[in-house]
Design a protein around this motif. Structure first.
Motif, PDB file in Angstrom:
ATOM      1  N   ILE A  85       0.833  -1.202   0.000  1.00 50.16           N
ATOM      2  CA  ILE A  85       0.000   0.000   0.000  1.00 50.16           C
ATOM      3  C   ILE A  85       0.865   1.247   0.000  1.00 50.16           C
ATOM      4  CG2 ILE A  85      -1.628   1.362   1.385  1.00 50.16           C
ATOM      5  CD1 ILE A  85      -2.904  -1.284   2.229  1.00 50.16           C
ATOM      6  N   SER A  86       1.879   1.248   0.827  1.00 46.49           N
ATOM      7  CA  SER A  86       2.801   2.386   0.867  1.00 46.49           C
ATOM      8  C   SER A  86       3.425   2.629  -0.496  1.00 46.49           C
ATOM      9  CB  SER A  86       3.900   2.136   1.898  1.00 46.49           C
ATOM     10  OG  SER A  86       4.930   3.114   1.808  1.00 46.49           O
ATOM     11  N   ASP A 116       9.984   0.408   0.970  1.00 49.65           N
ATOM     12  CA  ASP A 116      10.010  -0.245   2.283  1.00 49.65           C
ATOM     13  C   ASP A 116      10.543   0.626   3.412  1.00 49.65           C
ATOM     14  OD1 ASP A 116       8.958  -2.765   1.553  1.00 49.65           O
ATOM     15  OD2 ASP A 116      10.907  -3.459   0.865  1.00 49.65           O
ATOM     16  N   ARG A 117      11.039   1.838   3.123  1.00 51.55           N
ATOM     17  CA  ARG A 117      11.710   2.567   4.201  1.00 51.55           C
ATOM     18  C   ARG A 117      11.519   4.076   4.170  1.00 51.55           C
ATOM     19  NH1 ARG A 117      14.956   1.302   0.025  1.00 51.55           N
ATOM     20  NH2 ARG A 117      16.880   2.424  -0.437  1.00 51.55           N
ATOM     21  N   ALA A 118      10.751   4.605   3.232  1.00 49.35           N
ATOM     22  CA  ALA A 118      10.570   6.056   3.126  1.00 49.35           C
ATOM     23  C   ALA A 118       9.278   6.489   3.802  1.00 49.35           C
ATOM     24  CB  ALA A 118      10.563   6.485   1.666  1.00 49.35           C
ATOM     25  N   ARG A 119       9.336   7.598   4.516  1.00 52.12           N
ATOM     26  CA  ARG A 119       8.140   8.178   5.118  1.00 52.12           C
ATOM     27  C   ARG A 119       7.333   8.921   4.047  1.00 52.12           C
ATOM     28  NH1 ARG A 119       9.966  12.188   8.910  1.00 52.12           N
ATOM     29  NH2 ARG A 119       7.773  12.341   9.568  1.00 52.12           N
ATOM     30  N   PHE A 120       6.025   8.925   4.233  1.00 47.55           N
ATOM     31  CA  PHE A 120       5.135   9.475   3.223  1.00 47.55           C
ATOM     32  C   PHE A 120       5.234  11.006   3.144  1.00 47.55           C
ATOM     33  CE2 PHE A 120       0.815  10.743   1.729  1.00 47.55           C
ATOM     34  CZ  PHE A 120       0.876  10.154   0.479  1.00 47.55           C
ATOM     35  N   GLY A 121       5.207  11.680   4.277  1.00 49.00           N
ATOM     36  CA  GLY A 121       5.254  13.138   4.286  1.00 49.00           C
ATOM     37  C   GLY A 121       6.504  13.703   3.628  1.00 49.00           C
ATOM     38  N   PRO A 122       7.683  13.229   4.012  1.00 49.16           N
ATOM     39  CA  PRO A 122       8.903  13.703   3.344  1.00 49.16           C
ATOM     40  C   PRO A 122       8.920  13.417   1.842  1.00 49.16           C
ATOM     41  CG  PRO A 122       9.450  12.712   5.443  1.00 49.16           C
ATOM     42  CD  PRO A 122       7.988  12.452   5.222  1.00 49.16           C
ATOM     43  N   ASP A 152       2.968  -0.188   5.709  1.00 50.66           N
ATOM     44  CA  ASP A 152       1.544  -0.045   5.408  1.00 50.66           C
ATOM     45  C   ASP A 152       0.752   0.311   6.661  1.00 50.66           C
ATOM     46  OD1 ASP A 152       2.052  -0.639   2.810  1.00 50.66           O
ATOM     47  OD2 ASP A 152       1.033  -2.569   2.779  1.00 50.66           O
ATOM     48  N   VAL A 153       0.988  -0.426   7.725  1.00 50.28           N
ATOM     49  CA  VAL A 153       0.264  -0.192   8.970  1.00 50.28           C
ATOM     50  C   VAL A 153       0.772   1.058   9.668  1.00 50.28           C
ATOM     51  CG1 VAL A 153      -0.204  -1.101  11.277  1.00 50.28           C
ATOM     52  CG2 VAL A 153      -0.338  -2.606   9.289  1.00 50.28           C
ATOM     53  N   THR A 154       2.083   1.213   9.759  1.00 45.47           N
ATOM     54  CA  THR A 154       2.637   2.315  10.536  1.00 45.47           C
ATOM     55  C   THR A 154       2.417   3.676   9.874  1.00 45.47           C
ATOM     56  OG1 THR A 154       4.817   1.979   9.504  1.00 45.47           O
ATOM     57  CG2 THR A 154       4.398   0.853  11.586  1.00 45.47           C
ATOM     58  N   LEU A 155       2.373   3.721   8.551  1.00 41.82           N
ATOM     59  CA  LEU A 155       2.216   5.006   7.862  1.00 41.82           C
ATOM     60  C   LEU A 155       0.795   5.261   7.391  1.00 41.82           C
ATOM     61  CD1 LEU A 155       5.429   5.161   5.617  1.00 41.82           C
ATOM     62  CD2 LEU A 155       5.070   6.162   7.879  1.00 41.82           C
ATOM     63  N   ILE A 202      -3.860  -2.579   5.677  1.00 41.96           N
ATOM     64  CA  ILE A 202      -3.123  -3.754   5.205  1.00 41.96           C
ATOM     65  C   ILE A 202      -3.655  -4.124   3.834  1.00 41.96           C
ATOM     66  CG2 ILE A 202      -2.554  -4.633   7.494  1.00 41.96           C
ATOM     67  CD1 ILE A 202      -4.850  -6.597   7.235  1.00 41.96           C
ATOM     68  N   ALA A 203      -2.794  -4.673   3.008  1.00 37.61           N
ATOM     69  CA  ALA A 203      -3.171  -4.953   1.629  1.00 37.61           C
ATOM     70  C   ALA A 203      -4.108  -6.144   1.516  1.00 37.61           C
ATOM     71  CB  ALA A 203      -1.914  -5.193   0.794  1.00 37.61           C
ATOM     72  N   TYR A 204      -3.931  -7.136   2.376  1.00 40.15           N
ATOM     73  CA  TYR A 204      -4.684  -8.377   2.225  1.00 40.15           C
ATOM     74  C   TYR A 204      -5.353  -8.730   3.548  1.00 40.15           C
ATOM     75  CZ  TYR A 204      -1.602  -8.480  -1.793  1.00 40.15           C
ATOM     76  OH  TYR A 204      -0.920  -8.142  -2.929  1.00 40.15           O
ATOM     77  N   GLU A 205      -6.662  -8.600   3.609  1.00 38.25           N
ATOM     78  CA  GLU A 205      -7.432  -8.975   4.796  1.00 38.25           C
ATOM     79  C   GLU A 205      -7.805 -10.450   4.673  1.00 38.25           C
ATOM     80  OE1 GLU A 205      -8.401  -9.310   7.991  1.00 38.25           O
ATOM     81  OE2 GLU A 205      -8.504  -7.114   7.830  1.00 38.25           O
ATOM     82  N   LEU A 206      -7.125 -11.272   5.434  1.00 35.93           N
ATOM     83  CA  LEU A 206      -7.286 -12.718   5.302  1.00 35.93           C
ATOM     84  C   LEU A 206      -8.257 -13.294   6.308  1.00 35.93           C
ATOM     85  CD1 LEU A 206      -3.544 -13.691   4.686  1.00 35.93           C
ATOM     86  CD2 LEU A 206      -5.337 -13.168   3.018  1.00 35.93           C
ATOM     87  N   SER A 207      -8.810 -12.465   7.184  1.00 32.80           N
ATOM     88  CA  SER A 207      -9.752 -12.928   8.197  1.00 32.80           C
ATOM     89  C   SER A 207     -11.144 -12.408   7.891  1.00 32.80           C
ATOM     90  CB  SER A 207      -9.316 -12.433   9.582  1.00 32.80           C
ATOM     91  OG  SER A 207     -10.302 -12.700  10.538  1.00 32.80           O
ATOM     92  N   ASP A 208     -12.172 -13.177   8.265  1.00 32.37           N
ATOM     93  CA  ASP A 208     -13.548 -12.736   8.094  1.00 32.37           C
ATOM     94  C   ASP A 208     -13.996 -11.818   9.227  1.00 32.37           C
ATOM     95  OD1 ASP A 208     -13.970 -14.061   5.751  1.00 32.37           O
ATOM     96  OD2 ASP A 208     -14.669 -15.893   6.722  1.00 32.37           O
ATOM     97  N   ALA A 209     -13.204 -11.760  10.284  1.00 30.49           N
ATOM     98  CA  ALA A 209     -13.576 -10.948  11.432  1.00 30.49           C
ATOM     99  C   ALA A 209     -13.301  -9.487  11.166  1.00 30.49           C
ATOM    100  CB  ALA A 209     -12.813 -11.415  12.666  1.00 30.49           C
ATOM    101  N   ARG A 210     -14.266  -8.618  11.519  1.00 30.85           N
ATOM    102  CA  ARG A 210     -14.072  -7.190  11.376  1.00 30.85           C
ATOM    103  C   ARG A 210     -13.245  -6.674  12.540  1.00 30.85           C
ATOM    104  NH1 ARG A 210     -20.091  -6.005  10.348  1.00 30.85           N
ATOM    105  NH2 ARG A 210     -19.886  -5.009  12.383  1.00 30.85           N
ATOM    106  N   SER A 211     -12.703  -5.460  12.386  1.00 32.58           N
ATOM    107  CA  SER A 211     -11.840  -4.893  13.420  1.00 32.58           C
ATOM    108  C   SER A 211     -12.564  -4.660  14.722  1.00 32.58           C
ATOM    109  CB  SER A 211     -11.241  -3.560  12.916  1.00 32.58           C
ATOM    110  OG  SER A 211     -12.277  -2.651  12.618  1.00 32.58           O
ATOM    111  N   ASP A 212     -13.921  -4.550  14.701  1.00 37.53           N
ATOM    112  CA  ASP A 212     -14.652  -4.324  15.944  1.00 37.53           C
ATOM    113  C   ASP A 212     -15.022  -5.634  16.659  1.00 37.53           C
ATOM    114  OD1 ASP A 212     -16.582  -5.385  14.335  1.00 37.53           O
ATOM    115  OD2 ASP A 212     -17.948  -3.662  14.390  1.00 37.53           O
ATOM    116  N   GLY A 213     -14.540  -6.727  16.084  1.00 34.00           N
ATOM    117  CA  GLY A 213     -14.761  -8.010  16.718  1.00 34.00           C
ATOM    118  C   GLY A 213     -15.996  -8.750  16.242  1.00 34.00           C
ATOM    119  N   ALA A 214     -16.849  -8.069  15.525  1.00 36.35           N
ATOM    120  CA  ALA A 214     -18.072  -8.713  15.045  1.00 36.35           C
ATOM    121  C   ALA A 214     -17.793  -9.531  13.802  1.00 36.35           C
ATOM    122  CB  ALA A 214     -19.137  -7.660  14.731  1.00 36.35           C
TER     123      ALA A 214
END
Length: 414
Positions: free
Chosen positions: A37-38, A116-122, A392-395, A399-411
């Motif tokens: 994603i980055s 893999d190592r550059a910050r987005f803002g700069p 991807d996560v830190t900036l 995440i590019a690939y959601e491999l789980s059926d569970a949503r982030s809120d747990g439902a």
């Protein structure tokens, strides 16, 4: 101008514009899964920023009033106020949009060296500064009446040949990529085989999109020239690229025993880069030879980063800089009527080499100074923990690939 020519200009603009998403797929497939994603965001952000800058002042800067001028006055046609008011605005604005697509992809290409190592803002800061001080002036030198365009007349030689961007796009981007790779340093654990592509189909898809769009890149300018050279440009763009795939795969087989899909895709890009400056000035046979030579040399060139510990992450230097220089200088030897071996003299070689050296030196020095300044002030590179976790996560918090059926809120999903 007749409506058909204008329509082709619009189509060519769309073809070149889609090349930047093609770069995003090509680069995105080459990085780790937690950086895709980055990597794609670097290209898409560049598309947005450079488009705005081009409309505001970049187009005005891309032509100079004198051969020794640095760039045009950025306020002479600010936000295209003069162009819109002209009697030929309908045609001129298509040309403006077409030129914007070249500026966009040139700057986007650089991002492959800092994966893999550059910050987005700069990166955003760099894009603004490099487009303004790098691409816009160099476009003026090469195509807008500047010193590159005038070089042949000064030396009593043929004019510099850079039909679609061996200098302004690929040498420019490759030199800047080299500089940024030096500034940011290698990735953690950098070694041969340590950072493998996470999605080879993305790489092949990106290369295919680029090859498709490249016909607009190379043939597009003919919409203002009654399409007189379109046939030669089309066949050279096809032939050189195909031959480069062959050249790359042969060397890959010799080096490692297994020709790869990534190698085929990379060979295609190398051939496209090489034919870009020369597409209107070579006979098809010489274009095929250029492809074989470029594919083979670039396949070897990408290995040098391990020898010098230069982490050009996605081989921008090995493909775009090396391929751009090969294509730009090669045409000095084999250009129709003016090449050293095709009826001309040494003059064509001389102007191609001088122009290449000048653009390389300026782009490298500018990008190094800009990169170093950004790094010393706001910091260009992510910290080690963020690099290991994945940018991807830190900036971007995605995440590019959601491999789980569970949503982030747990439902669970319905």
């Amino acid at each position: 101008m007749d409506p058909g020519s204008i329509a082709f200009g619009v189509i060519a603009t769309a073809l070149v514009l889609v090349m930047t998403p093609g770069v995003a797929f090509f680069y995105g497939g080459l990085v780790r899964a937690r950086s895709v994603i980055s990597m794609m965001m670097l290209s898409f952000a560049t598309l947005g920023i450079v488009s705005v800058l081009w409309i505001l002042y970049g187009y005005a800067m891309s032509s100079v009033g004198s051969e020794l001028g640095f760039a045009g006055n950025p306020f002479s046609d600010f936000a295209l106020s003069s162009t819109v008011a002209s009697d030929t605005a309908n045609v001129d604005l298509v040309g403006v949009a077409y030129g914007a697509t070249f500026a966009i992809i040139t700057v986007a290409l650089i991002s492959g060296a800092i994966a893999d190592r550059a910050r987005f803002g700069p990166w955003i800061v760099f894009v603004i500064a490099f487009a303004t001080l790098g691409y816009f002036p160099i476009a003026a030198w090469v195509w807008g009446g500047g010193w590159v365009e005038a070089l042949g007349g000064w030396l009593g030689a043929p004019g510099v040949i850079d039909y679609a961007g061996g200098l302004a796009v690929h040498t420019n981007a490759g030199a800047a990529a080299l500089a940024l790779a030096i500034v940011l340093g290698p990735r953690l654990g950098f070694a041969k085989g340590s950072h493998r592509p996470h999605n080879v189909p993305f790489v092949v898809l990106g290369a295919a999109i680029l090859w498709f769009g490249w016909f607009g890149f190379n043939v597009g300018a003919e919409w203002t020239n009654e399409m007189e050279g379109a046939g030669l440009i089309v066949i050279n763009t096809l032939g050189c690229t195909a031959a480069a795939i062959c050249g790359w795969l042969v060397i890959e087989k010799v080096k490692g025993g297994k020709p790869s899909a990534v190698g085929a895709a990379s060979g295609a890009i190398a051939g496209l880069v090489a034919i870009t400056p020369a597409c209107a000035n070579l006979t098809p046979g010489w274009a095929l030879l250029l492809g074989v030579v470029t594919g083979a040399i670039c396949c070897w060139a990408i290995e040098l980063k391990y020898l010098f510990r230069l982490d050009d992450s996605l081989d921008v230097v090995g493909i775009h800089l090396v391929g751009g220089l090969i294509g730009t200088i090669y045409v000095g030897f084999f250009a129709i009527d003016t090449g050293l071996f095709t009826g001309g003299g040494f003059g064509q070689v001389a102007v191609q080499v001088i122009a290449s050296a000048g653009v390389f030196a300026y782009s490298f020095c500018l990008a190094y100074v800009l990169g170093k300044t950004i790094d010393k002030t706001i910091g260009f590179r992510v910290d080690d923990a963020s690099e290991l976790a994945g940018v991807d996560v830190t900036l971007h918090g995605e995440i590019a690939y959601e491999l789980s059926d569970a949503r982030s809120d747990g439902a669970g999903s319905p």
